[in-house]
Motif scaffolding. Structure first.
Motif, PDB file in Angstrom:
ATOM      1  N   MET A 217      71.303  44.098  62.468  1.00  0.00           N
ATOM      2  CA  MET A 217      70.984  45.248  61.651  1.00  0.00           C
ATOM      3  C   MET A 217      72.076  46.292  61.850  1.00  0.00           C
ATOM      4  SD  MET A 217      67.450  47.469  61.526  1.00  0.00           S
ATOM      5  CE  MET A 217      67.236  47.615  63.266  1.00  0.00           C
ATOM      6  N   LYS A 218      72.910  46.456  60.838  1.00  0.00           N
ATOM      7  CA  LYS A 218      74.026  47.394  60.911  1.00  0.00           C
ATOM      8  C   LYS A 218      73.611  48.727  60.289  1.00  0.00           C
ATOM      9  CE  LYS A 218      78.778  47.865  59.689  1.00  0.00           C
ATOM     10  NZ  LYS A 218      79.771  48.028  60.531  1.00  0.00           N
ATOM     11  N   ILE A 219      73.822  49.795  61.038  1.00  0.00           N
ATOM     12  CA  ILE A 219      73.470  51.136  60.596  1.00  0.00           C
ATOM     13  C   ILE A 219      74.742  51.850  60.151  1.00  0.00           C
ATOM     14  CG2 ILE A 219      72.458  53.342  61.300  1.00  0.00           C
ATOM     15  CD1 ILE A 219      70.409  51.174  61.492  1.00  0.00           C
ATOM     16  N   MET A 220      74.711  52.445  58.959  1.00  0.00           N
ATOM     17  CA  MET A 220      75.846  53.219  58.451  1.00  0.00           C
ATOM     18  C   MET A 220      75.382  54.651  58.223  1.00  0.00           C
ATOM     19  SD  MET A 220      77.636  50.467  55.856  1.00  0.00           S
ATOM     20  CE  MET A 220      76.667  51.073  54.515  1.00  0.00           C
ATOM     21  N   LEU A 221      75.940  55.574  58.995  1.00  0.00           N
ATOM     22  CA  LEU A 221      75.558  56.978  58.881  1.00  0.00           C
ATOM     23  C   LEU A 221      76.430  57.692  57.860  1.00  0.00           C
ATOM     24  CD1 LEU A 221      75.130  57.959  62.624  1.00  0.00           C
ATOM     25  CD2 LEU A 221      73.354  57.439  60.979  1.00  0.00           C
TER      26      LEU A 221
ATOM     27  N   LEU B  54      66.061  60.684  56.038  1.00  0.00           N
ATOM     28  CA  LEU B  54      66.393  61.681  55.013  1.00  0.00           C
ATOM     29  C   LEU B  54      66.637  63.043  55.655  1.00  0.00           C
ATOM     30  CD1 LEU B  54      63.921  61.157  52.019  1.00  0.00           C
ATOM     31  CD2 LEU B  54      66.391  60.849  52.004  1.00  0.00           C
ATOM     32  N   SER B  55      65.786  63.410  56.596  1.00  0.00           N
ATOM     33  CA  SER B  55      65.893  64.714  57.246  1.00  0.00           C
ATOM     34  C   SER B  55      67.206  64.882  57.990  1.00  0.00           C
ATOM     35  CB  SER B  55      64.729  64.927  58.209  1.00  0.00           C
ATOM     36  OG  SER B  55      63.517  64.932  57.517  1.00  0.00           O
ATOM     37  N   LEU B  56      67.770  63.779  58.461  1.00  0.00           N
ATOM     38  CA  LEU B  56      69.065  63.853  59.142  1.00  0.00           C
ATOM     39  C   LEU B  56      70.181  64.274  58.183  1.00  0.00           C
ATOM     40  CD1 LEU B  56      68.988  60.701  61.437  1.00  0.00           C
ATOM     41  CD2 LEU B  56      69.049  63.091  62.185  1.00  0.00           C
ATOM     42  N   CYS B  57      69.975  64.069  56.904  1.00  0.00           N
ATOM     43  CA  CYS B  57      71.007  64.364  55.895  1.00  0.00           C
ATOM     44  C   CYS B  57      70.754  65.675  55.159  1.00  0.00           C
ATOM     45  CB  CYS B  57      71.079  63.217  54.887  1.00  0.00           C
ATOM     46  SG  CYS B  57      71.521  61.655  55.624  1.00  0.00           S
ATOM     47  N   ARG B  58      69.881  66.523  55.662  1.00  0.00           N
ATOM     48  CA  ARG B  58      69.517  67.757  54.969  1.00  0.00           C
ATOM     49  C   ARG B  58      70.640  68.790  55.060  1.00  0.00           C
ATOM     50  NH1 ARG B  58      68.270  67.936  60.015  1.00  0.00           N
ATOM     51  NH2 ARG B  58      68.169  69.882  61.183  1.00  0.00           N
ATOM     52  N   ASP B  59      70.647  69.694  54.088  1.00  0.00           N
ATOM     53  CA  ASP B  59      71.545  70.841  54.165  1.00  0.00           C
ATOM     54  C   ASP B  59      70.773  72.020  54.759  1.00  0.00           C
ATOM     55  OD1 ASP B  59      69.960  71.900  52.115  1.00  0.00           O
ATOM     56  OD2 ASP B  59      71.449  71.565  50.558  1.00  0.00           O
ATOM     57  N   GLU B  60      71.393  73.195  54.797  1.00  0.00           N
ATOM     58  CA  GLU B  60      70.708  74.329  55.435  1.00  0.00           C
ATOM     59  C   GLU B  60      69.511  74.830  54.640  1.00  0.00           C
ATOM     60  OE1 GLU B  60      74.178  76.431  53.256  1.00  0.00           O
ATOM     61  OE2 GLU B  60      74.096  74.750  54.615  1.00  0.00           O
ATOM     62  N   TRP B  61      69.357  74.397  53.384  1.00  0.00           N
ATOM     63  CA  TRP B  61      68.209  74.793  52.571  1.00  0.00           C
ATOM     64  C   TRP B  61      67.195  73.668  52.465  1.00  0.00           C
ATOM     65  CZ3 TRP B  61      68.234  79.708  52.436  1.00  0.00           C
ATOM     66  CH2 TRP B  61      69.440  80.400  52.435  1.00  0.00           C
ATOM     67  N   TYR B  62      67.321  72.663  53.323  1.00  0.00           N
ATOM     68  CA  TYR B  62      66.384  71.537  53.424  1.00  0.00           C
ATOM     69  C   TYR B  62      66.345  70.662  52.166  1.00  0.00           C
ATOM     70  CZ  TYR B  62      64.914  73.487  57.809  1.00  0.00           C
ATOM     71  OH  TYR B  62      64.916  73.942  59.092  1.00  0.00           O
ATOM     72  N   ASN B  63      67.478  70.559  51.505  1.00  0.00           N
ATOM     73  CA  ASN B  63      67.617  69.634  50.399  1.00  0.00           C
ATOM     74  C   ASN B  63      68.491  68.472  50.851  1.00  0.00           C
ATOM     75  OD1 ASN B  63      66.142  71.061  48.367  1.00  0.00           O
ATOM     76  ND2 ASN B  63      67.824  72.517  48.321  1.00  0.00           N
TER      77      ASN B  63
ATOM     78  N   LEU C 293      70.552  55.414  51.873  1.00  0.00           N
ATOM     79  CA  LEU C 293      69.371  55.409  52.749  1.00  0.00           C
ATOM     80  C   LEU C 293      69.135  54.015  53.321  1.00  0.00           C
ATOM     81  CD1 LEU C 293      67.092  57.074  53.955  1.00  0.00           C
ATOM     82  CD2 LEU C 293      65.738  56.587  51.918  1.00  0.00           C
ATOM     83  N   LYS C 294      69.349  52.982  52.508  1.00  0.00           N
ATOM     84  CA  LYS C 294      69.240  51.604  53.006  1.00  0.00           C
ATOM     85  C   LYS C 294      70.254  51.366  54.120  1.00  0.00           C
ATOM     86  CE  LYS C 294      68.985  49.699  48.711  1.00  0.00           C
ATOM     87  NZ  LYS C 294      69.145  48.622  47.732  1.00  0.00           N
ATOM     88  N   GLY C 295      71.448  51.920  53.966  1.00  0.00           N
ATOM     89  CA  GLY C 295      72.474  51.788  55.000  1.00  0.00           C
ATOM     90  C   GLY C 295      72.073  52.448  56.304  1.00  0.00           C
ATOM     91  N   MET C 296      71.385  53.583  56.217  1.00  0.00           N
ATOM     92  CA  MET C 296      70.927  54.283  57.422  1.00  0.00           C
ATOM     93  C   MET C 296      69.809  53.539  58.122  1.00  0.00           C
ATOM     94  SD  MET C 296      70.829  58.316  56.494  1.00  0.00           S
ATOM     95  CE  MET C 296      70.399  58.835  58.153  1.00  0.00           C
ATOM     96  N   THR C 297      68.896  52.965  57.334  1.00  0.00           N
ATOM     97  CA  THR C 297      67.734  52.307  57.916  1.00  0.00           C
ATOM     98  C   THR C 297      68.001  50.852  58.274  1.00  0.00           C
ATOM     99  OG1 THR C 297      66.855  51.678  55.749  1.00  0.00           O
ATOM    100  CG2 THR C 297      66.119  53.786  56.672  1.00  0.00           C
TER     101      THR C 297
ATOM    102  N   PHE D  20      68.080  57.945  67.947  1.00  0.00           N
ATOM    103  CA  PHE D  20      66.937  57.067  67.664  1.00  0.00           C
ATOM    104  C   PHE D  20      67.299  56.003  66.629  1.00  0.00           C
ATOM    105  CE2 PHE D  20      62.555  56.558  65.668  1.00  0.00           C
ATOM    106  CZ  PHE D  20      62.088  55.730  66.667  1.00  0.00           C
ATOM    107  N   LEU D  21      68.268  56.294  65.771  1.00  0.00           N
ATOM    108  CA  LEU D  21      68.709  55.315  64.766  1.00  0.00           C
ATOM    109  C   LEU D  21      69.269  54.051  65.395  1.00  0.00           C
ATOM    110  CD1 LEU D  21      70.651  57.604  62.262  1.00  0.00           C
ATOM    111  CD2 LEU D  21      68.411  56.582  61.904  1.00  0.00           C
ATOM    112  N   MET D  22      69.824  54.159  66.585  1.00  0.00           N
ATOM    113  CA  MET D  22      70.539  53.044  67.194  1.00  0.00           C
ATOM    114  C   MET D  22      69.634  51.973  67.812  1.00  0.00           C
ATOM    115  SD  MET D  22      73.345  53.842  66.248  1.00  0.00           S
ATOM    116  CE  MET D  22      73.839  55.300  65.395  1.00  0.00           C
TER     117      MET D  22
END
Length: 185
Positions: free
Chosen positions: A1-5, A34-43, A51-55, A92-94
């Motif tokens: 399972m390869k994770i791409m951030l 998704l929350s790991l990729c948020r901006d300062e306004w929570y978008n 997202l598939k790459g992250m998970t 935790f992703l690792m």
């Protein structure tokens, strides 16, 4: 399972206690990603492929259908930190675990912090509305990964995963956004 951030990934993300029973465990873990990729306004602006790459998953079956904070295509709005929330490290992703198992571990961390109940099978299964066989399968995977020790009550090993909450970095939401979020609930 390869994770791409993604390049703009944060070092940590928060998960609110109120999300505990809104989603299945796999979607709770996807929500954390998704929350790991948020901006300062929570978008969050992310494609399902990213997202598939992250998970590490091949598909995200029905993810957008169950996600009530989707605003537009590939843009999600993450709810701001509530008083009852946990902060989880990007590390935790690792862990080489199934997304549902990781989501279950997030649920266990939320229960341990805010439910006030003993973490045992008799309490967890009804609290999460979960099948006993599914609970046993997820718990076994967590024990193999050495994230949980099963005694009379579960002991969670969260060193380096569960971080201290920091509300000082949180931006204030506009009144319009707050009212819109209240309409969703």
């Amino acid at each position: 399972m390869k994770i791409m951030l993604p390049i703009n990934c944060q070092q940590s993300a928060t998960v609110n206690y109120s999300i505990l029973t809104l989603f299945k465990p796999a979607n709770i873990y996807r929500f954390f990603c998704l929350s790991l990729c948020r901006d300062e306004w929570y978008n969050v602006r992310i494609t399902l492929d990213a997202l598939k790459g992250m998970t590490g998953e091949r598909s995200l079956s029905n993810f957008n259908n169950g996600f009530r904070y989707a605003t537009r295509r590939n843009i999600y709005h993450i709810p701001v930190m509530e008083k009852e929330c946990i902060t989880i490290s990007q590390k935790f992703l690792m862990y080489e675990l199934n997304t549902a198992v990781k989501g279950f571990f997030i649920q266990l961390m939320l229960l341990s912090q805010f439910s006030g109940m003993a973490l045992n099978r008799q309490n967890i299964v009804p609290a999460l509305n979960m099948d006993r066989k599914t609970y046993d399968k997820y718990l076994n995977a967590l024990q193999i990964a050495e994230l949980v020790t099963n005694g009379r009550v579960l002991t969670l090993h969260t060193d380096g995963i569960l971080l201290e909450n920091d509300f000082s970095m949180q931006k204030k939401q506009s009144i319009y956004r707050s009212l819109k979020d209240e309409e969703l609930t």
